[in-house]
Design a protein around this motif. Structure first.
Motif, PDB file in Angstrom:
ATOM      1  N   GLY A 190       8.860  17.567  15.305  1.00 17.06           N
ATOM      2  CA  GLY A 190       8.493  18.977  15.208  1.00 17.06           C
ATOM      3  C   GLY A 190       9.389  19.717  14.239  1.00 17.06           C
ATOM      4  O   GLY A 190       8.916  20.526  13.424  1.00 17.06           O
ATOM      5  N   ASP A 191      10.692  19.449  14.297  1.00 18.77           N
ATOM      6  CA  ASP A 191      11.631  20.089  13.384  1.00 18.77           C
ATOM      7  C   ASP A 191      11.340  19.701  11.935  1.00 18.77           C
ATOM      8  O   ASP A 191      11.398  20.540  11.032  1.00 18.77           O
ATOM      9  CB  ASP A 191      13.070  19.697  13.732  1.00 18.77           C
ATOM     10  N   ARG A 192      11.053  18.423  11.731  1.00 16.69           N
ATOM     11  CA  ARG A 192      10.775  17.950  10.376  1.00 16.69           C
ATOM     12  C   ARG A 192       9.479  18.569   9.842  1.00 16.69           C
ATOM     13  O   ARG A 192       9.402  18.943   8.666  1.00 16.69           O
ATOM     14  CB  ARG A 192      10.656  16.422  10.402  1.00 16.69           C
ATOM     15  N   LEU A 193       8.482  18.702  10.686  1.00 18.71           N
ATOM     16  CA  LEU A 193       7.237  19.349  10.270  1.00 18.71           C
ATOM     17  C   LEU A 193       7.497  20.790   9.867  1.00 18.71           C
ATOM     18  O   LEU A 193       6.984  21.257   8.831  1.00 18.71           O
ATOM     19  CB  LEU A 193       6.220  19.296  11.412  1.00 18.71           C
ATOM     20  N   PHE A 194       8.290  21.498  10.649  1.00 18.77           N
ATOM     21  CA  PHE A 194       8.622  22.887  10.316  1.00 18.77           C
ATOM     22  C   PHE A 194       9.326  22.971   8.966  1.00 18.77           C
ATOM     23  O   PHE A 194       9.016  23.839   8.138  1.00 18.77           O
ATOM     24  CB  PHE A 194       9.506  23.480  11.416  1.00 18.77           C
ATOM     25  N   GLN A 195      10.263  22.064   8.718  1.00 22.53           N
ATOM     26  CA  GLN A 195      10.988  22.062   7.444  1.00 22.53           C
ATOM     27  C   GLN A 195      10.055  21.868   6.260  1.00 22.53           C
ATOM     28  O   GLN A 195      10.161  22.567   5.240  1.00 22.53           O
ATOM     29  CB  GLN A 195      12.042  20.953   7.452  1.00 22.53           C
TER      30      GLN A 195
END
Length: 425
Positions: free
Chosen positions: A65-70
């Motif tokens: 999820g964090d990587r998608l947001f980035q």
């Protein structure tokens, strides 16, 4: 006012203007409405979607999820969060781009550390996020979550790329594409993360497993993660219900019992075998198990491996030798048993009619390797699951059963299967 600011900044970007062409006017209006709603919850004065709101809406857990947001926020730098421009540019690339653009985006998505080197540790981190997203709260799908299953997913990956400053080889984009072919459920999941959560996102459907209460889940070869993996080979996206039709520990290692159980089950079945070497593998049959003297079936049929490596092998079109079910034939050229692919006596996967032995050879029908450790194997456990789209089980339960005519039809069906029915029928 926030909406106006977002609009002004967005329309000033050539990349935004180009990305906008990938969507109809109605789609853009819908995306803007979504953005305005999420931005209003983000305490950014309507200028951006904050990370917590973004993650909560799309429902992707952990590092993924964090990587998608980035990646989505990188167009604007992500200072405040995801801008409207970020959302449109990302969705245009990720959902409407060329195959190379989409694959590159997903490849970067799996680079958990963002160091442009995709290692085994990255895949372990991403799969942990998928496990948390799909299975941690999915109580209907089965009991517990099996970490060993995800190890089998990684074991099928190839790492062929030399990366500077890294001792071990990493995964190239070509390696990644090949891995996604073997694990189609993974590719479906990673390719639908920005779709609305209520849209039935591909790769998010976990089959519901039904089995008798007197069977411990520990005795089952199939768990919800393996079912998710096998389900990736199906074309339909509906949540499915899988019902245990046969288990050798429960019903005995009997071919006749197997046939009796599956003929009263569903047309679509999944057969799973664990051999005495500990390998777990099987096949999906899209047609009922019926007595034939030759191959039958269609191109929906496929083979799979579950452990120690997890892979799916689809038909190549090289031949139509897809499904085999021979019962009570006396000719040596027609081996009695069930199988998939290859040729008689040299199948891609075969169980003899005694259910005490089988074989698996390299097969052009599915471009599959031997599924077992050695070409000839002895089954330790055999399972068969009937597959139905969710809801049809309840509909079937409402049907009136037990009439003389229906019992006659069932008996005739079994007789046909073993080759004893009247030929004039």
């Amino acid at each position: 006012m926030g909406n106006a600011q977002a609009s002004a900044s967005s329309t000033s970007s050539p990349r935004f203007a180009m990305a906008s062409r990938a969507f109809s006017r109605q789609e853009l209006d819908d995306l803007r409405a979504l953005f305005v709603s999420l931005a209003a919850q983000s305490q950014t004065r309507g200028r951006a979607i904050s990370r917590p709101v973004f993650l909560e809406y799309f429902g992707i857990r952990g590092v993924l999820g964090d990587r998608l947001f980035q990646l989505v926020a990188r167009e604007s730098g992500g200072g405040e969060g995801v801008t409207f421009e970020d959302l449109i540019v990302s969705k245009a690339t990720y959902e409407r781009g060329t195959r190379d653009e989409v694959d590159e985006f997903i490849y970067q998505l799996c680079d958990a550390t963002g160091d442009e080197v995709l290692e085994r540790s990255d895949l372990e981190t991403i799969l942990a996020s998928i496990r948390e997203t799909l299975f941690s709260e999915n109580k209907e799908a089965g009991e517990g979550s099996n970490e060993r299953t995800f190890e089998a997913f990684i074991n099928s990956a190839v790492f062929s790329k030399d990366a500077e400053g890294v001792a071990r080889k990493s995964m190239s984009l070509s390696d990644f594409r090949s891995w996604c072919i073997l694990i189609p459920s993974l590719r479906k999941f990673l390719g639908s993360l920005l779709m609305p959560p209520d849209s039935g996102r591909p790769g998010f459907q976990v089959p519901v497993l039904h089995y008798p209460e007197n069977i411990s889940p520990d005795l089952l070869l199939l768990n919800k993660e393996y079912a998710w993996h096998i389900g990736g080979g199906f074309s339909q996206q509906e949540v499915q219900e899988w019902r245990l039709l046969y288990h050798s520990s429960l019903h005995g290692q009997s071919f006749n019992t197997f046939l009796g159980n599956v003929t009263n089950g569903d047309a679509q079945t999944v057969i799973v075998v664990k051999d005495t070497e500990g390998f777990v593998f099987g096949g999906y049959a899209s047609h009922p198990w019926e007595r034939h003297s030759d191959f039958y079936g269609d191109m929906k049929t496929f083979l799979f491996k579950l452990y120690p490596e997890a892979s799916i092998f689809r038909p190549t079109g090289a031949n139509k030798n897809l499904q085999w079910c021979a019962v009570n034939f006396s000719s040596d050229s027609i081996p009695n048993g069930i199988g998939f692919g290859g040729q008689p006596h040299h199948f891609g996967f075969f169980l003899s009619a005694n259910f005490d032995q089988g074989h698996s050879f390299t097969c052009t029908t599915f471009t599959s390797p031997a599924l077992s450790k050695s070409n000839r194997f002895r089954p330790e456990v055999i399972e068969c699951w009937g597959i139905q789209t969710k809801g049809t089980l309840d509909e079937k339960a409402e049907l009136v059963k037990g009439t003389v005519l229906e019992r006659f039809k069932e008996d005739r069906n079994m007789l046909k299967l073993v080759g004893l029915a009247n030929a004039s029928d």
